[in-house]
Structures are given as structure tokens and as C-alpha cells.
Design a protein around this motif. Sequence first.
Motif, PDB file in Angstrom:
ATOM      1  N   SER A   1      11.744   3.112  22.950  1.00  0.00           N
ATOM      2  CA  SER A   1      11.735   2.168  24.073  1.00  0.00           C
ATOM      3  C   SER A   1      13.130   1.591  24.297  1.00  0.00           C
TER       4      SER A   1
ATOM      5  N   ASP B   1       6.376   4.189  29.642  1.00  0.00           N
ATOM      6  CA  ASP B   1       6.446   4.079  28.184  1.00  0.00           C
ATOM      7  C   ASP B   1       5.034   4.081  27.593  1.00  0.00           C
ATOM      8  N   GLU B   2       4.955   4.460  26.332  1.00  0.00           N
ATOM      9  CA  GLU B   2       3.685   4.508  25.597  1.00  0.00           C
ATOM     10  C   GLU B   2       2.675   5.437  26.278  1.00  0.00           C
TER      11      GLU B   2
HETATM   12 MG   LIG Z   1       8.102   1.772  22.114  1.00  0.00          MG
END
Ligand SMILES: [Mg+2]
Length: 424
Positions: free
Chosen positions: A53, A183-184
Motif C-alpha cells: 500500500s 487496494d486489497e
Molecule cells: Mg496494504
Amino acid sequence: MHADIQNVFTPALAISSADRFAGRQEQLDHISQALQSDGTQIVIYGNRGVGKSSLARQLEGLARGDMTVIDRLRMPPHVTPDFLVISIECDDTIDSIQTLILRLLTDDAALAPWIPFRVEKTSAGSEVGGSLNVKIFSASAKLSDGTSAERPQIEQDLYSVFGNAISHILESGVVGGVLFIIDEVDRIKNRDDLASIIRSRGADPRVKFCLVGVGTTPQELILKHESIVRQLSDGCVEMPPMSKSELREIFVRAHEVLRDDGIVFSPEAQEWIISIARGHPFYVHLLGKHSLIHAVMSGATEVTLSMAKEVLANIANKGTATVQETTYQKAIGHSFTREFIVKTFAAEPTEEISTSSVYPRISQGRKMDISAISVYVGQLVTDKYGAILEKTRERHYRFKDSLFKAYADARPYKLKVEQVEDGE
Ligand SMILES: [Mg+2]
Ligand SMILES: Nc1ncnc2c1ncn2[C@@H]1O[C@H](COP(=O)(O)OP(=O)(O)O)[C@@H](O)[C@H]1O
């Protein structure tokens, strides 16, 4: 200026500021090249807590033309990038790609403020042919009383609405391109359609996607990737564990922040924390933060090795690293033997662990035969014990989560040999 001691290290937060971002030269250059390569899409993948991230945050800065990021590159971009960056972190409410697109279209932090129409989910049952239809409302001309009326429109296919929204932004000419950072991604249960959103607009060099998530391969993140292999060919950025010198840089940057306070980490404390971290910057931040607070509270100007060690023991006992500690306790239960096995596995330097290397040591340490050991190891693969291990092939295992492996190795023993076994 005195440093904000609580936030010199940020174990709970990805690094946004380039000043705090350590190492990762190769990966920075790689994302920059991928961003500039027409038609190339970006995938950042790797283990938990390695800094995916944080790299995505640097990409965000880079895409917006932030010079503090650009100055870090070995080859600055041909033209300064000028993207509208839409970042989204998937959570458990995003269970499919359609929900993801709907979120992108309706969220105020995503596309909603940029498009002249409002999107609404139609009532259940309108899912035709696997594709969700949505209602769109366009703000029409002002009414005579000065308010604007919303004119409901016919239902439209979600994917075309998404495409139209992107076209609208590009045609407005206020930005050079649109970058979606998702993200994720691994948390999206049904992500079969991931390739299709990339394919839908990926041919336009002004539209970029960056997918970020836990995985040992890009294929693990993008399940049905066959149709976009070419778009991903040079945009896949693997995040390996950070090297010791990269992790040292985190201390160098922290020392800069702490300069006016005159507080330093002793070289021994730094090296020990770095060895505990096993390549995960997360632990450098976690141990760095709590050792620093410990030092300040005791009026010391040097964070020593013994302070760092004390802090790790406290983290284990007080549950500061709750996720890892909860998993640890679930895995060991009340069995010292199982704890011994978990720790022996965790101490192995390699990711894949061969039973021929660990079983003799366990056998010797606990005076048990191989068949008894394999019963315990079998337990550690099951959900009841947190499924911390998985079998990779005959006589080989790996920890599912390398962040947990580092923790299990570093954490002091919880149980005592004398303790009565739970008989499992
Ligand atoms: Mg992350
Ligand atoms: N390059 C880096 N320099 C300094 N700290 C970092 C770096 N990358 C990650 N971190 C720190 O490590 C921890 C985990 O980073 P994060 O980016 O959230 O990892 P991931 O997304 O892979 O789980 C965070 O505390 C973050 O601040």
C-alpha cells in the motif's frame, strides 16, 4: 521542532510522504515506467505487511506529478504526469467487481463528484445476463424556482455507465488521465470480472488501473487473467521482503525527524529490530514506535537493545499486535509441544520449510517420534488451530502469512515445559 513521538513510526498506516518512504528504488522505477507505458496496467503483489500500500501511495503521488516522488526516480518521466487518481481500499462489503464499480461511481471520494449524473442501484431482480443494471439521474436545467430537477433516466448497463463516466472526465480536459488504484483486491470474494474492467478501458493510454493485494503471483490476484496477459506483461511489481539496508533507512529517516529531540536508536537496537522484522517494515514501525515511547517515558535519549527486547515481550503479553498474537494463541492452545513446533518451523530462514530439516530438531527437543510430530503439524494446517501452515508439496510446508511467521519466531515462549499437555 519537537517530533510528534506517537507518529514517528506508523505501524497502522501506509507511508504517504516520500520523505518517510525508505528504499524500494527498483519498485519505484518500475511503477514509474509502467505508468508511462501506453496500455500497460499495474499489479502490486506480495505478502502482508511488506509495503504494497505504501508503494501504491508513492504511485499516487507520482501520477499527480508530485516532485518529491519524481525526484526519487533514476529516470524522471518524459512529461510530468497529471492524472486524476481514484484510490479505493476494498473491504468486505465489496464482494464482486460490480459492487466495486458501483462504489467507484457513487462514492464522493471516487468518481461521483466528477460526473454530471448520479448513479443508483436498481432494486433487486434486475440483474440480467449476469450484468447489473443501474439507474442514472442526470441533473437537468434549473427550474424556475432556482432548484435543479433530477430527471430519472432509463436503466443502463453498469459497465457502459462506468465507461461513460471515464470518457466524460477525459473529454473535460481538466486532467491528463485517470488512474484507479484498487487496494486489497484479494478481499473481493468474487473477482472473476476483474479482467473485464481492465479490458474495457485498458486500451486507452489515458486510463490506468493499479491493482494491489496479497498474493504470491499476479495470477493469484487476478483469477481470470488470460485475456489481459499482454496488458500486465511489464506492469507486475513484486514486493519482496525489504533488505536489511532498506530497513536501516527507516531508522535514518526517523532520526531526521527526531533530530531536535536528540533521541537515537543504538546501533544494536536497530540491528536487532531489523533482524526480528525479517524484511517486514511493519515490525520496524511497531517495535520502533513502542521502543521510542518507552525511551521517552523513562527520560532516556538512546533507545537501547534491552528496551527494544522488553517492548517485544510487552507487545506479546499486552496484545498490541493483536492479530498476530490471537493467531499465535489459537495455534498453540495449551500445548507446549505445539508451541515448540510452531517456533521451530518459524525459525527456519526459508519460506518453504522441509520436514527433513525441522523434524529431527523437534524430535530431539521434545523426545518424540516423527509420527507424533506429524499429528501436531497436521493440526496446524486445520482451521481449528488457525490454519497457519499449508502444505506446498510432499514433506514441505509454508506459513500462509510471512508476517505471522516473523512474529512467531520473535515472540518469547508463552507456555512452560512443565505445563500439563492438553493431550491432543
Ligand atoms: Mg496494504
Ligand atoms: N518503503 C517503506 N518505508 C518505510 N516504511 C514502510 C515502507 N513500506 C511500508 N512501510 C511501513 O510498513 C508497514 C506496512 O506497510 P503497508 O504499505 O501497509 O504494507 P502492505 O500494504 O503490504 O500490507 C506500515 O507501517 C508502513 O508504514
